[in-house]
Scaffold this motif. Structure first.
Motif, PDB file in Angstrom:
ATOM      1  N   CYS A   1      -9.728  -5.759   4.163  1.00  0.00           N
ATOM      2  CA  CYS A   1     -10.141  -6.844   5.265  1.00  0.00           C
ATOM      3  C   CYS A   1      -8.304  -6.842   4.844  1.00  0.00           C
ATOM      4  CB  CYS A   1     -10.517  -7.895   5.050  1.00  0.00           C
ATOM      5  SG  CYS A   1     -10.633  -9.098   6.145  1.00  0.00           S
ATOM      6  N   PHE A   2      -7.055  -6.780   4.752  1.00  0.00           N
ATOM      7  CA  PHE A   2      -5.852  -7.120   4.881  1.00  0.00           C
ATOM      8  C   PHE A   2      -5.150  -6.047   5.003  1.00  0.00           C
ATOM      9  CE2 PHE A   2      -6.188 -10.253   0.891  1.00  0.00           C
ATOM     10  CZ  PHE A   2      -5.987 -11.247   1.604  1.00  0.00           C
ATOM     11  N   GLY A   3      -5.816  -4.971   5.261  1.00  0.00           N
ATOM     12  CA  GLY A   3      -5.143  -2.972   5.707  1.00  0.00           C
ATOM     13  C   GLY A   3      -5.601  -3.802   7.912  1.00  0.00           C
ATOM     14  N   ALA A   4      -7.287  -3.316   7.580  1.00  0.00           N
ATOM     15  CA  ALA A   4      -7.283  -3.955   9.083  1.00  0.00           C
ATOM     16  C   ALA A   4      -6.569  -4.993   9.724  1.00  0.00           C
ATOM     17  CB  ALA A   4      -8.979  -4.018   9.252  1.00  0.00           C
ATOM     18  N   ALA A  38       0.912 -10.824   9.704  1.00  0.00           N
ATOM     19  CA  ALA A  38       2.343 -10.602   9.373  1.00  0.00           C
ATOM     20  C   ALA A  38       2.244 -11.102   7.248  1.00  0.00           C
ATOM     21  CB  ALA A  38       2.907 -11.666   9.395  1.00  0.00           C
ATOM     22  N   LEU A  39       1.753 -12.069   6.745  1.00  0.00           N
ATOM     23  CA  LEU A  39       1.385 -12.512   5.349  1.00  0.00           C
ATOM     24  C   LEU A  39       0.315 -11.881   4.955  1.00  0.00           C
ATOM     25  CD1 LEU A  39       1.174 -14.678   3.399  1.00  0.00           C
ATOM     26  CD2 LEU A  39      -0.342 -15.589   4.240  1.00  0.00           C
ATOM     27  N   CYS A  44      -0.175  -7.356   1.619  1.00  0.00           N
ATOM     28  CA  CYS A  44      -0.350  -5.560   0.867  1.00  0.00           C
ATOM     29  C   CYS A  44      -0.177  -4.788   0.398  1.00  0.00           C
ATOM     30  CB  CYS A  44      -1.094  -5.475   2.526  1.00  0.00           C
ATOM     31  SG  CYS A  44      -3.048  -5.608   3.016  1.00  0.00           S
ATOM     32  N   ALA A  45       1.321  -4.886   1.625  1.00  0.00           N
ATOM     33  CA  ALA A  45       2.637  -4.454   1.192  1.00  0.00           C
ATOM     34  C   ALA A  45       3.074  -4.475  -0.930  1.00  0.00           C
ATOM     35  CB  ALA A  45       3.908  -4.452   2.109  1.00  0.00           C
ATOM     36  N   VAL A  47       1.323  -5.906  -3.133  1.00  0.00           N
ATOM     37  CA  VAL A  47       0.288  -5.205  -4.020  1.00  0.00           C
ATOM     38  C   VAL A  47       0.055  -3.539  -4.031  1.00  0.00           C
ATOM     39  CG1 VAL A  47      -1.991  -4.680  -4.910  1.00  0.00           C
ATOM     40  CG2 VAL A  47      -1.756  -7.121  -3.647  1.00  0.00           C
ATOM     41  N   SER A  48       0.790  -2.920  -3.113  1.00  0.00           N
ATOM     42  CA  SER A  48       0.055  -1.428  -2.530  1.00  0.00           C
ATOM     43  C   SER A  48       1.702  -1.025  -3.709  1.00  0.00           C
ATOM     44  CB  SER A  48       0.375  -0.763  -1.743  1.00  0.00           C
ATOM     45  OG  SER A  48       1.229  -1.446  -0.694  1.00  0.00           O
ATOM     46  N   HIS A  49       2.683  -1.741  -3.074  1.00  0.00           N
ATOM     47  CA  HIS A  49       4.261  -1.774  -3.834  1.00  0.00           C
ATOM     48  C   HIS A  49       4.003  -1.931  -5.199  1.00  0.00           C
ATOM     49  CE1 HIS A  49       5.386  -0.227   0.160  1.00  0.00           C
ATOM     50  NE2 HIS A  49       5.710   0.321  -0.285  1.00  0.00           N
ATOM     51  N   GLY A  50       3.844  -2.571  -5.833  1.00  0.00           N
ATOM     52  CA  GLY A  50       4.142  -3.044  -7.080  1.00  0.00           C
ATOM     53  C   GLY A  50       3.398  -2.074  -8.002  1.00  0.00           C
ATOM     54  N   ILE A  51       2.277  -1.722  -7.395  1.00  0.00           N
ATOM     55  CA  ILE A  51       1.443  -0.872  -8.220  1.00  0.00           C
ATOM     56  C   ILE A  51       1.740   0.746  -8.192  1.00  0.00           C
ATOM     57  CG2 ILE A  51      -1.288   0.707  -8.754  1.00  0.00           C
ATOM     58  CD1 ILE A  51      -2.434  -2.607  -7.809  1.00  0.00           C
ATOM     59  N   ALA A  52       1.864   1.599  -6.899  1.00  0.00           N
ATOM     60  CA  ALA A  52       2.023   2.791  -6.991  1.00  0.00           C
ATOM     61  C   ALA A  52       3.561   2.989  -7.391  1.00  0.00           C
ATOM     62  CB  ALA A  52       2.514   3.293  -5.426  1.00  0.00           C
TER      63      ALA A  52
END
Length: 82
Positions: A1-4, A38-39, A44-45, A47-52
């Motif tokens: 949902c956040f990605g969309a 925007a939030l 999303c950014a 979470v994805s950067h914090g893991i990857a």
């Protein structure tokens, strides 16, 4: 949902965005302002950067630093955090 929602916030695919907003508003959550998009994109950014990124650092060190070769991912992450 956040990605969309982030995809909609970037201005892509206007028709699917309207349907996402309509579905969300019928569920009791009205997503009408731009700040929500925007939030959602920021979350999303983060979470994805914090893991990857930490995993990628360990992978690169396993390939280039002799002391990192042969260790497990969780051990490498512990070393990176220290």
């Amino acid at each position: 949902c956040f990605g969309a929602l982030a995809h909609c916030a970037a201005g892509h695919a206007a028709a699917p965005c309207r349907s996402i907003v309509a579905r969300r508003s019928r569920g009791g959550v009205a997503m009408t302002g731009g700040w929500q998009y925007a939030l959602a994109g920021g979350v999303c950014a983060a979470v994805s950067h914090g893991i990857a990124c930490p995993v990628d650092v360990v992978k690169t060190r396993q390939q280039t630093v002799p002391s990192y070769s042969g260790i497990q991912l969780h051990e490498g992450l512990a070393r990176v955090v220290r």
